[in-house]
Design an enzyme around this catalytic site. Structure first.
Site, short mmCIF file in Angstrom:
data_model
loop_
_atom_site.label_atom_id
_atom_site.label_comp_id
_atom_site.label_asym_id
_atom_site.label_seq_id
_atom_site.Cartn_x
_atom_site.Cartn_y
_atom_site.Cartn_z
N GLY A 183 5.23 3.79 5.18
CA GLY A 183 4.99 4.73 6.28
C GLY A 183 6.29 5.17 6.89
O GLY A 183 7.36 4.75 6.44
N LEU A 226 0.83 -1.21 0.00
CA LEU A 226 0.00 0.00 0.00
C LEU A 226 0.85 1.24 0.00
O LEU A 226 0.46 2.29 -0.49
CB LEU A 226 -0.89 0.02 1.25
N ASP A 271 3.91 13.08 14.07
CA ASP A 271 4.02 13.01 12.62
C ASP A 271 2.63 13.06 11.99
O ASP A 271 2.28 12.25 11.15
CB ASP A 271 4.77 11.74 12.21
N VAL A 289 3.87 -0.81 4.29
CA VAL A 289 2.53 -1.27 4.67
C VAL A 289 1.99 -2.14 3.56
O VAL A 289 2.07 -1.80 2.38
CB VAL A 289 1.58 -0.07 4.88
#
Ligand SMILES: *[C@@H]1O[C@H](CO)[C@@H](O)[C@H](O)[C@H]1NC(C)=O
Ligand SMILES: *[C@@H]1O[C@H](CO)[C@@H](O)[C@H](O)[C@H]1NC(C)=O
Ligand SMILES: *[C@@H]1O[C@H](CO)[C@@H](O)[C@H](O)[C@H]1NC(C)=O
Ligand SMILES: *[C@@H]1O[C@H](CO)[C@@H](O)[C@H](O)[C@H]1NC(C)=O
Length: 863
Positions: free
Chosen positions: A555, A552, A671, A560
């Site tokens: 990160g 995906l 973050d 991910v």
């Protein structure tokens, strides 16, 4: 703009300089520019000292029409009614020969010059450490501090804030301690011209560690605010944002103390809370435009707010007549007195509780015995609550109450937890809206009775309607017949027979009953089990061996992958690439803690997996991926109209507030950015990556760190330049997010001839009053100006340079949601995280890449 602001900085004009000069002269001649009194110096009657910023003044005064002399502190330049502290309130001077000075033992003393006696001293005789070289300084907060060494702020020996009179000032800390219980911190004056201690006091009751503001008459309660839920006092339903702006509870200290403080939006706002000599609590706010104090009364304003107006088990409702009634299942104790309007006797149970009476004491109502609960909504919850720890939802709370025969009622308030009452239910008020849900224990037979009586009412209504309908029908029929006879030649064919609509006349009996009470244990929420540990092979299978097409993104802490469990549930798996110093056990503990953080605006952690160096986190999968993929994508941005975008902003704010304050872990995200906001199928925002900062050792409240985690464009100035982070750094990132969501443009990818980033551009437009220019062109047509204005204003408040000036998340929510809230003025943000933008970054398709670790301070560029 309708806001309070002056246009951006003016050059000082000669007029200003002149004004300043006169002000300076004035200050010089009236008070010698002194804000302190050192050993050997003294203050006579008529002389004053003024705090360095010019906010407060200390000297001798006579209140009202009294001729007695007192030493006090008042607002400099505000002469009317502004005394906030009195030193010798019990020992006034009768003439003007008083002297305010530092005594031989180093404490502050007031001397009666006529007979040379001490009338007041800051130290209680011998207890103070004999410091003979102390200095008293009047601070700009209105606090008079006695320092052992004026150059060392940690050497304070005494401060007036610890000995308040009748006034609570912002930044004053009032101690809350469940051992102390009641803290009657502020004592009223006796009368308008007599500062000596009067009958009334105001302070905090912190029973069960749930603080409430209380006003007492002697030791009898006159009023209470209701419980503190982390954001407001829940017993003041329409507590305006004005009043509650900035109340804050400090975290628990090692000695069990908590402090309640009030943070003013800006120190130039003069705000104070006072318990008046007449027993009324007041909030004063200086209105610079009108040059007067605006006053809010927040104490017995109407009859129902008087403490326990309707007696025990009675409910007060200002909109009904009479205002008092007994709760369901209760009857007046003294019926005659009650009817006359003397409600002091309160109410008593009609039927004794069944609990503890026989062996089936704990059986629930479904089994035919025991007790049940009546539900009362929108009430000021009763006084003297206790807290049950360990009950994490309403169902547990009910079970726990049902299992204890002396539990008379319970209520589950999200941010407080499970509250129970063991004695009489005292001081209950019914609100039109707001307030809490109270479940009152009654014998099961009462509930059955109420069910029967409801059914009876329903039957009567149905039957009644039926007969009414029949009657009307017959009547009309009869008329028609009559008419047919009388005017047979011109009969109207349009005649319609109104059939009575039975279904509309009554409500569905089942819904009515279920609306009135809840059966014991009816709603059982799933209790959070320990975090499931997934096996590595299961995760590998689910993600197709971490295949590239299931990836995906990347990160901040690792790649991910999307996966599908055998049951069909879709998951997102994050492989943590960072080698943290944590051991496996600590890692597990951390995960269990973070798994307990459950909020609708946080991504839910489903489980984890550990194999050797590999550590993985398994989250629920969000079908609409991340926010940046939508708002910055030309083809998708119109999916989010203004309403939706506003909901997203609100949702993020709520999630963040939960992390900052409501959750016991106090997590700073560090973050926050558009790519860390995920969207579910209904486009509800969920914050992701929220446990990371903590997991890797960043669990301090504010800390100095050499390794900066964060993303360009979202990092606050103090974090980028000094490595200093706090919850206010998250607020900064949130401000950037607001601007990005409104405008549909990236803060960093922003290119304009004049402004290096979105913040500068937004400030410019906002200041010019051209907020609509900032709104994403894709949605501008359907966007209401007032809401955008408010949003951008809040955004500007959040991105201010100084962390102290940024609002907390709870204030942000209030400011966003309450149209009535007065928005403070933001100062111009001057910081920008501009750098030479690498075009590669700018056109980066995979935005998750933007996260950077270990950036160096030299790359930042403060303007
Ligand atoms: C008293 O304090 C002043 C300034 O705070 C300092 O200059 C002086 O040396 C001190 N005297 C003694 C005896 O400590
Ligand atoms: C304070 O209490 C005393 C004694 O109960 C009473 O006489 C007096 O009127 C009270 N003062 C006020 C301001 O209510
Ligand atoms: C109100 O009722 C209580 C309890 O019966 C009684 O003691 C009290 O005297 C009554 N007060 C008045 C003003 O009638
Ligand atoms: C039952 O409830 C009362 C009142 O809340 C409390 O004081 C008592 O400790 C409880 N007993 C048990 C066994 O939990």
């Amino acid at each position: 703009m309708e806001c309070c602001c002056f246009p951006s900085p003016n050059k000082p004009s000669s007029f200003h300089l002149l004004l300043f000069f006169f002000l300076f002269l004035y200050m010089f001649f009236t008070c010698n520019g002194q804000d302190r009194l050192s050993k050997g110096q003294s203050l006579g009657d008529g002389e004053t000292i003024v705090s360095s910023g010019g906010a407060f003044e200390l000297g001798f005064f006579s209140p009202g029409n009294s001729t007695l002399r007192f030493v006090g502190i008042w607002y400099h330049n505000i002469s009317v009614n502004s005394v906030v502290w009195v030193a010798n309130r019990e020992n006034p001077l009768s003439d003007r020969n008083g002297i305010f000075t530092i005594g031989s033992n180093g404490s502050i003393v007031i001397i009666d010059g006529s007979n040379n006696t001490n009338v007041w001293s800051s130290s209680s005789s011998s207890s103070s450490s004999q410091s003979t070289n102390s200095t008293a300084v009047l601070m700009d907060t209105g606090n008079l501090i006695l320092y052992e060494d004026a150059n060392d702020s940690s050497s304070a020996l005494w401060q007036s804030y610890d000995h308040p009179t009748d006034t609570f000032l912002p930044s004053m800390e009032v101690k809350v301690n469940s051992v102390i219980g009641e803290n009657q911190a502020f004592i009223s004056w006796k009368s308008e011209s007599d500062p000596s201690p009067g009958n009334f006091s105001m302070g905090l009751d912190s029973r069960a560690s749930i603080p409430q503001i209380v006003i007492w008459d002697g030791s009898i309660r006159r009023w209470r605010s209701g419980h503190w839920n982390g954001l407001t006092f829940i017993g003041i339903p329409n507590m305006t944002a004005n009043i509650l702006y900035g109340f804050r509870l400090s975290t628990v200290e090692s000695n069990g103390n908590i402090y309640i403080t009030y943070t003013a939006v800006s120190s130039s706002n003069f705000i104070r809370f006072q318990i008046g000599w007449d027993g009324l609590g007041r909030e004063f706010r200086w209105d610079t435009a009108k040059n007067e104090w605006s006053v809010w009364l927040y104490e017995p304003v109407n009859d129902c707010e008087k403490y326990n107006r309707c007696g025990d088990f009675g409910v007060c409702d200002i909109n009904s007549n009479p205002i008092c009634s007994c709760m369901d299942g209760f009857v007046p104790r003294y019926t005659d007195e009650w009817k006359k309007g003397n409600w002091t006797g309160g109410c008593v149970r009609r039927t004794e509780l069944q609990c503890g009476k026989n062996s089936t004491s704990n059986t629930s109502i479904e089994e035919g015995g025991g007790d049940g609960f009546f539900h009362v909504n929108d009430v000021k919850l009763p006084d003297f609550a206790d807290k049950v720890s360990g009950a994490s939802n309403s169902g547990d709370c009910r079970t726990s109450c049902l299992g204890n025969c002396s539990c008379y009622a319970f209520s589950y308030v999200n941010t407080i937890g499970c509250m129970v009452w063991g004695g009489h239910l005292i001081d209950i008020q019914h609100f039109e809206s707001g307030g809490g849900d109270l479940y009152v224990r009654v014998a099961a037979s009462e509930i059955a009775k109420s069910k029967i009586s409801t059914i009876v009412i329903v039957i009567v209504v149905v039957m009644g309607s039926f007969f009414m309908g029949l009657l009307i029908y017959l009547l009309l029929r009869f008329k028609e017949v009559l008419r047919e006879y009388s005017i047979a030649c011109c009969r109207s064919r349009k005649m319609e027979i109104p059939l009575f609509d039975i279904s509309r006349g009554t409500t569905d009996p089942s819904s009515e009953i279920s609306g009135r009470y809840d059966l014991a244990g009816e709603t059982k929420q799933v209790s959070a089990p320990d975090m499931p540990l997934f096996s590595f092979s299961a995760i590998a299978t689910a993600t197709g061996n971490f295949s590239e097409q299931n990836r995906l993104g990347q990160g901040g802490f690792g790649p991910v992958h999307k996966g599908k469990l055998p049951g069909g549930q879709e998951i997102a798996v994050k492989r943590l690439s960072v080698k943290s110093s944590q051991g496996v056990e600590e890692f597990k503990n951390e995960i269990v803690l973070i798994a307990k953080l459950q909020h609708r605006n946080l991504v839910r952690l489903l489980g984890y997996c550990i194999k050797g160096e590999e550590k993985m986190l398994i989250y629920e999968y969000m079908s609409n991926k991340s926010l940046d993929g939508v708002i910055f994508d030309q083809s998708k941005k119109s999916l989010l109209d203004w309403r939706k975008r506003f909901q997203i902003i609100e949702g993020i704010a709520r999630g963040l507030l939960y992390l900052h304050r409501d959750s016991r872990l106090r997590i700073i995200h560090r973050d926050l950015k558009a790519s860390n906001i995920l969207l579910d199928e209904e486009m509800n925002p969920k914050i992701s990556d929220f446990g990371m900062a903590r997991m890797f050792g960043g669990n301090q409240d504010e800390a100095n760190t050499t390794r900066i985690v964060g993303t360009y464009g979202y990092i606050s100035p103090e974090y980028a330049m000094e490595g200093l982070f706090s919850i206010k750094s998250d607020v900064y990132s949130f401000g950037v997010l607001i601007l990005e969501i409104v405008s549909g443009r990236r803060n960093t990818g922003f290119r304009s001839s004049e402004h290096s980033n979105l913040i500068g551009h937004a400030w410019h437009l906002w200041n010019e009053g051209e907020v609509m220019e900032l709104v994403d062109p894709a949605i501008v047509a359907s966007t209401p100006r007032s809401e955008v204005e408010r949003c951008i204003h809040v955004g500007m408040l959040c991105v201010q340079d100084s962390p102290a000036e940024r609002p907390s998340m709870s204030s942000v929510i209030l400011l966003l949601e309450s149209e009535a809230a007065a928005l403070p003025c933001p100062s111009q943000p001057t910081f920008t995280s501009r750098r030479e933008i690498d075009p590669h970054d700018y056109f980066e398709a995979d935005h998750m890449n933007a996260s950077l670790n270990n950036i160096t301070v030299t790359m930042m560029d403060g303007r």
